[in-house]
Design an enzyme around this catalytic site. Structure first.
Site, mmCIF file in Angstrom:
data_model
loop_
_atom_site.group_PDB
_atom_site.id
_atom_site.type_symbol
_atom_site.label_atom_id
_atom_site.label_comp_id
_atom_site.label_asym_id
_atom_site.label_seq_id
_atom_site.Cartn_x
_atom_site.Cartn_y
_atom_site.Cartn_z
ATOM 1 N N GLU A 1 -4.025 6.531 11.072
ATOM 2 C CA GLU A 1 -4.263 4.637 10.357
ATOM 3 C C GLU A 1 -4.040 4.572 9.423
ATOM 4 O OE1 GLU A 1 -7.690 3.500 13.110
ATOM 5 O OE2 GLU A 1 -7.006 3.925 15.024
ATOM 6 N N PRO A 2 -3.141 5.065 8.708
ATOM 7 C CA PRO A 2 -3.687 4.321 7.259
ATOM 8 C C PRO A 2 -3.411 2.552 6.223
ATOM 9 C CG PRO A 2 -1.740 5.542 7.657
ATOM 10 C CD PRO A 2 -2.313 5.459 8.640
ATOM 11 N N TYR B 1 -16.045 -7.009 -2.399
ATOM 12 C CA TYR B 1 -16.688 -5.784 -3.065
ATOM 13 C C TYR B 1 -16.046 -5.079 -4.521
ATOM 14 C CZ TYR B 1 -13.132 -5.114 0.698
ATOM 15 O OH TYR B 1 -11.960 -5.144 1.734
ATOM 16 N N CYS C 1 -14.071 -23.805 -7.256
ATOM 17 C CA CYS C 1 -15.998 -24.372 -7.538
ATOM 18 C C CYS C 1 -16.440 -23.443 -6.993
ATOM 19 C CB CYS C 1 -15.719 -25.667 -7.082
ATOM 20 S SG CYS C 1 -15.019 -26.649 -7.998
ATOM 21 N N GLU C 2 -16.732 -21.555 -7.288
ATOM 22 C CA GLU C 2 -17.839 -21.086 -7.745
ATOM 23 C C GLU C 2 -17.599 -19.923 -8.387
ATOM 24 O OE1 GLU C 2 -19.710 -20.122 -4.421
ATOM 25 O OE2 GLU C 2 -18.347 -21.664 -2.885
ATOM 26 N N TYR D 1 -5.417 -5.167 1.890
ATOM 27 C CA TYR D 1 -6.572 -5.927 1.620
ATOM 28 C C TYR D 1 -6.335 -7.337 0.394
ATOM 29 C CZ TYR D 1 -7.672 -2.810 4.530
ATOM 30 O OH TYR D 1 -7.579 -1.846 5.802
HETATM 31 C C1 PLP Z 1 -9.546 -0.683 8.946
HETATM 32 C C2 PLP Z 1 -8.637 0.084 10.029
HETATM 33 C C3 PLP Z 1 -8.016 1.656 8.971
HETATM 34 C C4 PLP Z 1 -7.550 1.292 8.191
HETATM 35 O O1 PLP Z 1 -7.173 1.735 6.434
HETATM 36 P P1 PLP Z 1 -7.312 2.155 5.254
HETATM 37 O O2 PLP Z 1 -8.613 2.541 4.588
HETATM 38 O O3 PLP Z 1 -6.685 0.653 4.681
HETATM 39 O O4 PLP Z 1 -6.646 3.021 5.505
HETATM 40 C C5 PLP Z 1 -8.008 2.363 10.519
HETATM 41 N N1 PLP Z 1 -7.857 2.167 11.327
HETATM 42 C C6 PLP Z 1 -8.889 1.262 11.582
HETATM 43 C C7 PLP Z 1 -10.072 1.255 13.269
HETATM 44 C C8 PLP Z 1 -9.655 -0.240 10.670
HETATM 45 O O5 PLP Z 1 -10.746 -0.772 10.862
#
Ligand code: PLP
Length: 424
Positions: free
Chosen positions: A279-280, A322, A348-349, A376
């Site tokens: 899940e990249p 972060y 304004c922060e 992001y």
């Molecule tokens: C955010 C997230 C990702 C992607 O993470 P990356 O650091 O952007 O690769 C994959 N799986 C889940 C469940 C997430 O919350």
């Protein structure tokens, strides 16, 4: 040779910075600023490095939609045959609108509502990554109500420390994600006994911006142990989902290449029957996009100089949220002395900064590119200070496609109502 920019299709030329064959100056002139600019070639290359590394395996690369949820970007991945990792019904709708296939969608997240479960069952997603015992019961109930069976994986918490920023670390016992490793076996037995669930996999996601592959390998080992124990109980998994998390170079980080990150994992999976899911997010889109902004004012100060730009923390919150670091590059080369300045927005922060202490050779009105903003960035943007969100464009060779129109101010309050005079 280390390439100059983390965005591989960004180069310098006599026309200033080019992304693929398009001058950023032309993008700004045509679409205004601030504007997010993505490179189709960079998105495609990033996805294909995963595909190539996984060639000959039963594998599915599910792009994390939350990293970049623009329909134009998602459509590029859909066309390449990607799967998608979603965390809401809204993201599911986006994937389908972008041409993604429901059968390649996995649904993560700790707070899935009944309506979201129904929506996902209706279209037939690949798998629900279930994160708690209560969610398991609710999903069974919702599926029963529809006369369907829900495919499930449990997101287990392998309790490894990914050594990343605490806000983006997710695999430790102390955070809200996943089910405890020690509870997983009993929960799988429960899931297997529920008539409207079909156990199909196991899942983990230990954190983001990981630069060391060792915790990933450790997590994978724990998942495989668990899969073997499940098989002993008669629960056979179709897939093992190792989540996302691979880091990218923002500054001088040296993340493992996709190949180096996957190699030890593929070795672990040699000869196993399960398909491998990933899940990249960041590693697909992060370095395929930049935020283009214009300098409104140069404000010299007693202690510090400021370059006040037309982008702000509402457009790109990573620096404030972060301590995210983004390279700042002048779009046009200028023959003026470099000055050290903080790059800040109009909000304004005091926390509204995009970069601090950068040496910049610029004048008022010049364009700056904030690199590594493809993940992001826009997806975490807001309308704070009633700022319309930026436009987004996707560059493809010489072509520039507008993939999101700049918001208008009217659209920001189109859903609001002042009280009528009779109510005041
Ligand atoms: C955010 C997230 C990702 C992607 O993470 P990356 O650091 O952007 O690769 C994959 N799986 C889940 C469940 C997430 O919350």
């Amino acid at each position: 040779m280390k390439q100059e920019f983390p965005l591989p299709t960004l180069t310098r030329s006599a026309r200033g910075l080019l992304i693929e064959q398009v001058a950023l100056g032309d993008v700004a002139a045509r679409f205004g600023t601030p504007v997010y600019v993505y490179s189709r070639a960079a998105l495609t290359d990033a996805f294909n490095t995963y595909q190539h590394a996984l060639e000959g395996r039963q594998a599915l690369v599910c792009c994390s939609v939350k990293a970049n949820s623009n329909l134009g970007v998602l459509s590029v991945f859909a066309q390449l045959g990607a799967g998608f990792d979603i965390v809401s019904g809204g993201e599911l709708a986006r994937v389908l609108a972008a041409g993604g296939r429901a059968e390649c969608v996995v649904f993560s997240g700790v707070g899935k509502s009944r309506a979201e479960m129904r929506q996902a069952l209706e279209v037939g997603i690949r798998c629900f990554n279930v994160e708690s015992a209560s969610e398991l019961e609710r999903l069974n109930e919702v599926a029963a109500g529809m006369g369907k069976t829900a495919p499930v994986a449990l997101r287990v918490n392998p309790n490894v420390d990914p050594k990343t920023h605490p806000y983006i670390s997710t695999g430790l016992r102390s955070n809200k994600f996943g089910v405890a490793f020690g509870d997983a076996l009993a929960l799988y037995q429960r899931a297997a006994a529920l008539p409207h669930l079909r156990v199909c996999g196991i899942d983990c996601h230990i954190g983001s911006q990981l630069l060391d592959p060792a915790p990933m390998v450790e997590a994978a080992c724990r998942l495989l142990d668990l899969a073997d124990r499940l098989a002993g109980e008669g629960i056979h998994l179709e897939h093992i989902d190792l989540g996302g998390g691979l880091g990218i170079r923002y500054r001088d980080e040296v993340p493992p290449t996709v190949g180096a990150y996957l190699a030890p994992l593929l070795e672990l999976f040699e000869g196993r029957p399960e398909a491998l899911f990933f899940e990249p997010g960041r590693s697909l889109t992060g370095n395929a996009g930049l935020l283009l902004t214009r300098i409104e004012y140069l404000k010299p100060g007693e202690e510090k100089n400021f370059a006040i730009v037309d982008a702000a923390m509402n457009d790109l919150i990573r620096p404030s949220l972060y301590d995210g670091w983004h390279a700042v590059v002048e779009v046009a080369a200028r023959d003026v002395p470099k000055r050290t300045a903080d790059v800040v927005g109009p909000i304004c922060e005091s926390g509204d900064f995009l970069a601090r202490g950068r040496d910049l050779a610029v004048e008022e009105g010049d364009l700056l590119a904030l690199l590594s903003a493809g993940a992001y960035g826009m997806s975490m943007s807001s309308n704070y200070n009633s700022r319309p969100r930026a436009a987004e464009v996707l560059v493809d060779g010489q072509a520039v496609h507008l993939v999101r129109t700049r918001e208008t101010v009217e659209s920001l309050y189109a859903l609001e109502y002042p009280l009528l005079s009779s109510q005041l």
